[in-house]
Design an enzyme around this catalytic site. Structure first.
Site, PDB file in Angstrom:
ATOM      1  N   TYR A  45       0.841  -1.217   0.000  1.00 18.89           N
ATOM      2  CA  TYR A  45       0.000   0.000   0.000  1.00 18.89           C
ATOM      3  C   TYR A  45       0.871   1.259   0.000  1.00 18.89           C
ATOM      4  CZ  TYR A  45      -3.661  -3.282   1.637  1.00 18.89           C
ATOM      5  OH  TYR A  45      -4.523  -4.344   1.794  1.00 18.89           O
ATOM      6  N   HIS A  63       0.478 -11.947   1.896  1.00 17.33           N
ATOM      7  CA  HIS A  63      -0.610 -11.185   1.274  1.00 17.33           C
ATOM      8  C   HIS A  63      -1.434 -12.013   0.274  1.00 17.33           C
ATOM      9  CE1 HIS A  63      -1.584  -6.681   0.381  1.00 17.33           C
ATOM     10  NE2 HIS A  63      -2.650  -7.428   0.199  1.00 17.33           N
TER      11      HIS A  63
HETATM   12  P1  NAD Z   1     -14.281  -1.633   1.514  1.00 13.16           P
HETATM   13  O1  NAD Z   1     -15.277  -2.679   1.209  1.00 13.16           O
HETATM   14  O2  NAD Z   1     -13.953  -1.281   2.916  1.00 13.16           O
HETATM   15  O3  NAD Z   1     -14.772  -0.373   0.706  1.00 13.16           O
HETATM   16  C1  NAD Z   1     -14.183   0.877   0.849  1.00 13.16           C
HETATM   17  C2  NAD Z   1     -15.018   1.872   0.056  1.00 13.16           C
HETATM   18  O4  NAD Z   1     -16.373   1.823   0.529  1.00 13.16           O
HETATM   19  C3  NAD Z   1     -14.565   3.294   0.330  1.00 13.16           C
HETATM   20  O5  NAD Z   1     -13.585   3.687  -0.578  1.00 13.16           O
HETATM   21  C4  NAD Z   1     -15.827   4.075   0.181  1.00 13.16           C
HETATM   22  O6  NAD Z   1     -15.990   4.408  -1.170  1.00 13.16           O
HETATM   23  C5  NAD Z   1     -16.918   3.117   0.571  1.00 13.16           C
HETATM   24  N1  NAD Z   1     -17.436   3.392   1.922  1.00 13.16           N
HETATM   25  C6  NAD Z   1     -16.794   3.227   3.128  1.00 13.16           C
HETATM   26  N2  NAD Z   1     -17.614   3.543   4.134  1.00 13.16           N
HETATM   27  C7  NAD Z   1     -18.793   3.914   3.588  1.00 13.16           C
HETATM   28  C8  NAD Z   1     -20.025   4.341   4.126  1.00 13.16           C
HETATM   29  N3  NAD Z   1     -20.212   4.434   5.426  1.00 13.16           N
HETATM   30  N4  NAD Z   1     -21.026   4.638   3.255  1.00 13.16           N
HETATM   31  C9  NAD Z   1     -20.852   4.533   1.934  1.00 13.16           C
HETATM   32  N5  NAD Z   1     -19.702   4.125   1.358  1.00 13.16           N
HETATM   33  C10 NAD Z   1     -18.682   3.821   2.172  1.00 13.16           C
HETATM   34  O7  NAD Z   1     -12.961  -2.037   0.681  1.00 13.16           O
HETATM   35  P2  NAD Z   1     -11.416  -2.134   0.955  1.00 13.16           P
HETATM   36  O8  NAD Z   1     -10.850  -0.842   1.406  1.00 13.16           O
HETATM   37  O9  NAD Z   1     -10.826  -2.732  -0.256  1.00 13.16           O
HETATM   38  O10 NAD Z   1     -11.307  -3.206   2.135  1.00 13.16           O
HETATM   39  C11 NAD Z   1     -11.064  -2.880   3.498  1.00 13.16           C
HETATM   40  C12 NAD Z   1      -9.633  -3.157   3.869  1.00 13.16           C
HETATM   41  O11 NAD Z   1      -9.295  -4.516   3.595  1.00 13.16           O
HETATM   42  C13 NAD Z   1      -8.604  -2.398   3.041  1.00 13.16           C
HETATM   43  O12 NAD Z   1      -8.533  -1.021   3.342  1.00 13.16           O
HETATM   44  C14 NAD Z   1      -7.355  -3.175   3.335  1.00 13.16           C
HETATM   45  O13 NAD Z   1      -6.863  -2.863   4.621  1.00 13.16           O
HETATM   46  C15 NAD Z   1      -7.901  -4.596   3.279  1.00 13.16           C
HETATM   47  N6  NAD Z   1      -7.731  -5.229   1.946  1.00 13.16           N
HETATM   48  C16 NAD Z   1      -6.966  -6.358   1.859  1.00 13.16           C
HETATM   49  C17 NAD Z   1      -6.802  -7.016   0.656  1.00 13.16           C
HETATM   50  C18 NAD Z   1      -6.000  -8.269   0.596  1.00 13.16           C
HETATM   51  O14 NAD Z   1      -5.699  -8.739  -0.509  1.00 13.16           O
HETATM   52  N7  NAD Z   1      -5.633  -8.845   1.719  1.00 13.16           N
HETATM   53  C19 NAD Z   1      -7.403  -6.512  -0.511  1.00 13.16           C
HETATM   54  C20 NAD Z   1      -8.172  -5.358  -0.410  1.00 13.16           C
HETATM   55  C21 NAD Z   1      -8.338  -4.743   0.820  1.00 13.16           C
END
Ligand code: NAD
Length: 277
Positions: free
Chosen positions: A51, A109
């Site tokens: 990240y 990861h």
């Molecule tokens: P998420 O499902 O948390 O979605 C984030 C998006 O949802 C935001 O950008 C925003 O647009 C929207 N959102 C957030 N709160 C909201 C609300 N209250 N109302 C309306 N829309 C809202 O997706 P993410 O960030 O991909 O996943 C969460 C975390 O998981 C990441 O930040 C990261 O730490 C982790 N992650 C890990 C992997 C992996 O391969 N291990 C991949 C992706 C993400």
């Protein structure tokens, strides 16, 4: 302040069930955004070397003055660093960027089965845990065959498997496999990454109306009540606060069942068996 429930991992350490994820948080804005999250009350931060924002996470932690033992910090080994010495070096670089001498959880990861280095990497994580550079170790995006190899060839059972997981992609089989082996499941993309209209689903709308909650709060409750560890991401302080205010209501069994029925195997991200990055 809201009290977030903790889950006890298979190694005895405890993880706050609700955290804050920083995927796609701009490195230049990370310190401010994570500082906001800590002020709101989040104590569990999920980052990764790839990240590019571990420095900002570390800066926010240092500035917060929150005692280290009240925080739970996860970071992850990137695919190109899988191996033995490369993984040790990657972990040391992550610790340096975070300004910490130990993380709470270190994850592989992605399995990248085509590279066939995830078992070697797992054995290295076992060493890093024994050395005290990380309290707990786990994996991410591991499917059952990858978990089975790690269980057979390693000596530590992964504390978690972090998977894409949301109501439209509910990962029932891996959740059952995890439960059988003491591997807790963490959800990434818990809100579907905003990539499709999860919040427009009738079952989610109905529950939101019934509880005077927002659809995002309903989806986060669905994760929590299913025993899943969850860390939604938002750059907006208002949404961070909204996503944290999920302890004042409870979904009924019927509401959970209606949201469970949304599952249709719809991924928003890459299938780990096919990842080439
Ligand atoms: P998420 O499902 O948390 O979605 C984030 C998006 O949802 C935001 O950008 C925003 O647009 C929207 N959102 C957030 N709160 C909201 C609300 N209250 N109302 C309306 N829309 C809202 O997706 P993410 O960030 O991909 O996943 C969460 C975390 O998981 C990441 O930040 C990261 O730490 C982790 N992650 C890990 C992997 C992996 O391969 N291990 C991949 C992706 C993400």
């Amino acid at each position: 302040m809201t009290s977030v429930p903790a889950i006890q991992l298979n190694d005895g350490h405890r993880i706050p069930q609700l955290g804050f994820g920083v995927f796609k948080v701009d490195p230049d804005e990370t310190e401010r955004i994570v500082s906001d999250a800590l002020e709101i009350g989040y104590r569990h931060i999920d980052t990764a070397a790839i990240y590019g924002n571990e420095k900002g996470v570390g800066a926010a932690i240092a500035k917060s003055g929150i005692p280290r033992d009240e925080l739970f910090v996860t970071t992850k080994l990137w695919n190109s660093d899988q191996g033995t010495q490369s993984a040790i070096d990657a972990m040391d670089l992550s610790l340096e960027k975070l300004g910490l001498d130990q993380v709470d959880l270190y994850l592989i990861h992605w399995p990248r089965p085509d590279l066939d280095r995830y078992v070697e990497s797992w054995l290295t994580l076992e060493q890093l845990q024994a050395d005290g550079r990380t309290r707990s170790i786990g994996v991410s995006n591991f499917h059952r065959p990858h978990l089975e190899r790690v269980l057979a060839e390693g000596s530590v059972v992964p504390a978690v498997d972090q998977l894409e997981l949301h109501p439209a992609f509910a990962q029932r089989e891996l959740r059952a496999f995890g439960a059988e082996h003491g591997i807790h499941i963490e959800a990434w993309g818990p809100l579907g990454q905003g990539k499709y209209d999860l919040f427009g689903e009738q079952a989610i709308q109905d529950a939101a109306a019934a509880h005077g909650a927002t659809p995002a709060q309903v989806v986060i409750r669905w994760h929590l009540q299913n025993g899943i560890i969850v860390f939604p991401k938002s750059n907006s302080r208002a949404r961070m606060a909204e996503n944290f205010e999920v302890f004042g209501f409870e979904l009924s069994a019927a509401e959970i069942a209606a949201i469970d029925a949304i599952d249709r195997g719809q991924r928003v991200g890459t299938n780990p068996d096919e990842a080439t990055f």
